[in-house]
Scaffold this motif. Structure first.
Motif, short mmCIF file in Angstrom:
data_model
loop_
_atom_site.label_atom_id
_atom_site.label_comp_id
_atom_site.label_asym_id
_atom_site.label_seq_id
_atom_site.Cartn_x
_atom_site.Cartn_y
_atom_site.Cartn_z
N LYS A 352 17.03 62.37 -55.43
CA LYS A 352 17.15 62.81 -56.82
C LYS A 352 16.15 63.92 -57.14
CE LYS A 352 17.03 61.02 -61.55
NZ LYS A 352 16.80 59.82 -62.40
N GLU A 353 14.93 63.75 -56.69
CA GLU A 353 13.92 64.78 -56.92
C GLU A 353 14.30 66.09 -56.23
OE1 GLU A 353 10.34 63.09 -55.50
OE2 GLU A 353 10.12 61.65 -57.18
N GLU A 356 17.01 67.77 -58.31
CA GLU A 356 16.44 68.38 -59.51
C GLU A 356 15.69 69.67 -59.17
OE1 GLU A 356 14.04 65.35 -61.17
OE2 GLU A 356 15.73 64.17 -61.98
N GLN A 359 18.24 72.36 -58.60
CA GLN A 359 18.82 72.83 -59.86
C GLN A 359 17.88 73.79 -60.58
OE1 GLN A 359 21.82 72.40 -61.12
NE2 GLN A 359 22.54 71.08 -59.44
N SER A 360 16.62 73.44 -60.61
CA SER A 360 15.65 74.33 -61.27
C SER A 360 15.51 75.66 -60.54
CB SER A 360 14.29 73.63 -61.38
OG SER A 360 13.78 73.35 -60.08
#
Length: 651
Positions: A352-353, A356, A359-360
């Motif tokens: 998950k990290e 993320e 995505q950033s």
């Protein structure tokens, strides 16, 4: 009256044997000599033996004695008249005239060259004594008997001579046939040798032609490889130049954007400060105008303000309570060991990290990383069950993962997703090959393993291992339950059970292939130890149903061989536990959908399939063509050989 010599009209000797007997032989001596002659002929090496066709025994009243006995010669009247005319003597007529008896020991008889009856008389003549008629008849009979014996002997000798000549002719004919047969065999052997030498020459010529053709093909392949390498280097150089130019342009663009952004921020700050000042002045004016009206209603406004605050607190408490109840109900439906759930949570948190972070990066950066993602996808699709192929693809993937131009988080996420999606179709060879690539890549980039396992857990909960039991209290509907355990939607509908079980089997085969992969000199971070732990957690926590049964048999079919090699009797105990407990629990459900998977598990254990190495576990050595042909030309090389087999030439 001279001696009379009688001679035969034939050779005097045949094979060293005289054929004219002595005239003074006795009859017994002559028989003895004939028997000796027959014995010698029988002992001869001639192919046709001599056979006696007529008996030599002559039955007579008397036998001829061997002593020099006198005999009586009878002379006819004509002969006497001729003699009397020469001598001038007159002779009276009569049938026979008796003469004086005399011995003829010194008389020698032989055949003359001109006539059988010419007699040479020489020497002194004597008068014969007068003899009786009986004696003369005896002498004549004896003389005729001797002549008959001699004639018989001559006939026998002539017969022997004819037989010897016939045998010689037969021998000569046989020798001629043998010689002819030998010449014929020599000619045949010569022809066979000529044909054989011609075939050898043709085979040698064909072999040399094939060698020359292969050499030319290899030369063409080498030339093509050199051209391909040169083109690749040129393309690589151009790509580097383009990347450098792109980086320079992006740097210039980023600097210009940064300056524009700074100017925009300065203008924005100035506008905000102006707005703040204007708002402050308007607020001060409004406060001054309404100060008198507000003083009368302060208490009422305060009471109304407290009531909404209390209601909002109560609503928030109710919302939190409902969420905690739903979480507790869902946790009660989960079947898994605590250690497995903790490991799953850590891996999913890392994944998950990573998502993320990606995505950033994609939102904050204007760079396009799709080219690296396509390269990773292409390399994974090209994985085959060959040693050189596996090592080459793993090396190229490691280079992309360590490339500073591409963030590692993006390449790690792409690699994990593409590997899992590559093995969604049931193919043991692909699963084994991908297992080798994963282990080789993880040995160089350790972060890959946790991200990949997190992707496994996201794709299938049975790789944890974990199972979720359906209950109406925990799920709003069956569709929500199916979605939770990994079902997909196809055209707005939940996929069928067969499709889901097929994907589940593929995920478990890839996971088992990763576990059982052993490479000399390379450490597998998720090897047989983790596979043994998975099997123990599975049997301790998961119930027996169609999902867990399919996951178990798929895992055993690929990892069972390696687990048995390492754990021996302990693994047999695990199989006994599966046979006694897990299989019986499946049979107790009495579900027709379970019959096939029950038969597979039972067949695997009873036939001891864990003793057989699974297909694809040992990588194959590359063929000669793959070492000579570049990967870009390998497909064309395969088509060339295919056309050659059917007699066509490929251009």
């Amino acid at each position: 009256m001279g001696a009379i010599k009688l001679e035969l009209r034939c050779p005097q000797k045949v094979d060293g044997i005289a054929i004219d007997p002595e005239p003074d032989w006795s009859f017994d001596a002559l028989l003895s000599e004939l028997n000796s002659l027959e014995t010698r002929l029988n002992a001869s090496s001639k192919p046709v033996p001599f056979t006696k066709t007529k008996s030599r025994e002559i039955s007579t009243g008397k036998s001829v004695e061997s002593n020099a006995r006198a005999f009586v010669i009878r002379v006819s009247d004509d002969e006497l008249e001729n003699d009397n005319e020469r001598k001038g003597e007159e002779v009276h007529n009569g049938s026979l005239v008796a003469v004086k008896r005399f011995t003829c020991d010194a008389l020698y008889l032989s055949e003359s060259d001109d006539s059988d009856y010419d007699v040479s008389l020489g020497g002194e003549s004597f008068l014969m004594d007068e003899v009786g008629l009986a004696d003369g008849a005896l002498v004549e009979l004896t003389h005729q008997h001797q002549l008959g014996v001699k004639e018989e002997i001559r006939n026998l000798i002539s017969t022997l001579e004819t037989q010897l000549i016939s045998e010689n002719e037969q021998s000569t004919s046989a020798l001629a046939q043998v010689e002819k047969y030998r010449d014929m065999r020599r000619e045949m052997d010569r022809k066979i040798d000529t044909v054989y030498q011609r075939k050898i020459a043709e085979a040698l010529d064909n072999h040399l032609t094939a060698v020359q053709r292969d050499h030319e093909l290899k030369s063409q392949i080498e030339e093509r490889k050199i051209r391909s390498d040169a083109a690749y280097e040129e393309a690589k150089r151009k790509e580097r130049a383009l990347q450098e130019e792109k980086l320079r342009q992006e740097k210039v663009k980023a600097e210009a954007e940064m300056q524009a952004k700074l100017r925009a921020e300065e203008a924005k700050r100035a506008a905000l400060e102006a707005e703040k000042r204007a708002a402050k002045e308007a607020a001060e004016r409004e406060a001054a105008e309404n100060s008198k009206r507000i003083t009368a209603g302060v208490s009422q406004d305060g009471a109304c303000g407290r009531q909404p605050d209390d209601s909002s607190v109560i609503a928030g408490a109710q919302s939190r309570g409902s969420r905690s109840d739903g979480t507790k109900k869902l946790q009660s439906a989960v079947r898994a060991t605590e250690s497995a759930l903790n490991i799953e949570q850590k891996r999913l948190q890392k994944l998950k990290e990573l998502d993320e972070e990606n995505q950033s990066l994609k939102l904050s950066s204007n760079e396009d990383f799709s080219g690296y993602e396509k390269d990773i996808s292409r390399l994974i699709r090209q994985i085959r069950g060959l040693k050189d192929n596996v090592r080459t693809k793993a090396s190229e993937l490691v280079k992309i993962l360590n490339n500073p131009l591409c963030p590692q988080s993006i390449s790690l996420a792409t690699f994990s997703k593409k590997v899992v999606s590559r093995c969604e179709t049931p193919d043991d060879n692909v699963a084994m090959s991908c297992g080798y690539v994963i282990v080789l890549v993880a040995s160089q980039v350790p972060q890959v393993m946790d991200i990949l396992l997190g992707e496994f857990h996201r794709a299938s909960i049975y790789t944890v291992p974990k199972h979720i039991v359906y209950s109406e209290a925990a799920f709003e509907s069956e569709e929500a339950y199916y979605k939770t355990i990994g079902y997909r939607e196809e055209d707005g509908k939940t996929e069928s059970l067969e499709n889901y079980l097929s994907r589940l089997k593929s995920y478990m085969r890839l996971y088992a292939a990763l576990i059982q992969t052993e490479i000399p000199g390379v450490q597998n971070a998720h090897g047989l130890k983790e596979g043994w732990a998975w099997l123990a957690r599975f049997l301790n926590a998961l119930p027996a149903n169609i999902y867990t049964a399919v996951a178990l048999i798929a895992f055993l079919q690929l990892a069972g061989f390696a687990l048995f090699k390492k754990y021996k009797s302990q693994f047999r105990k695990i199989l006994d536990n599966i046979y006694d407990n897990f299989l019986n629990a499946l049979k107790a459900r009495e579900d027709s959908k379970l019959n096939l998977v029950i038969a597979e598990i039972q067949y695997y254990i009873e036939d001891k399939k864990f003793l057989e190495e699974p297909e694809g576990r040992t990588l194959q050595a590359p063929p000669l063509s793959s070492t000579l042909v570049p990967e870009a030309d390998y497909q064309e090389y395969g088509r060339y050989h295919q056309y050659q087999e059917y007699g066509y030439q490929y251009h």
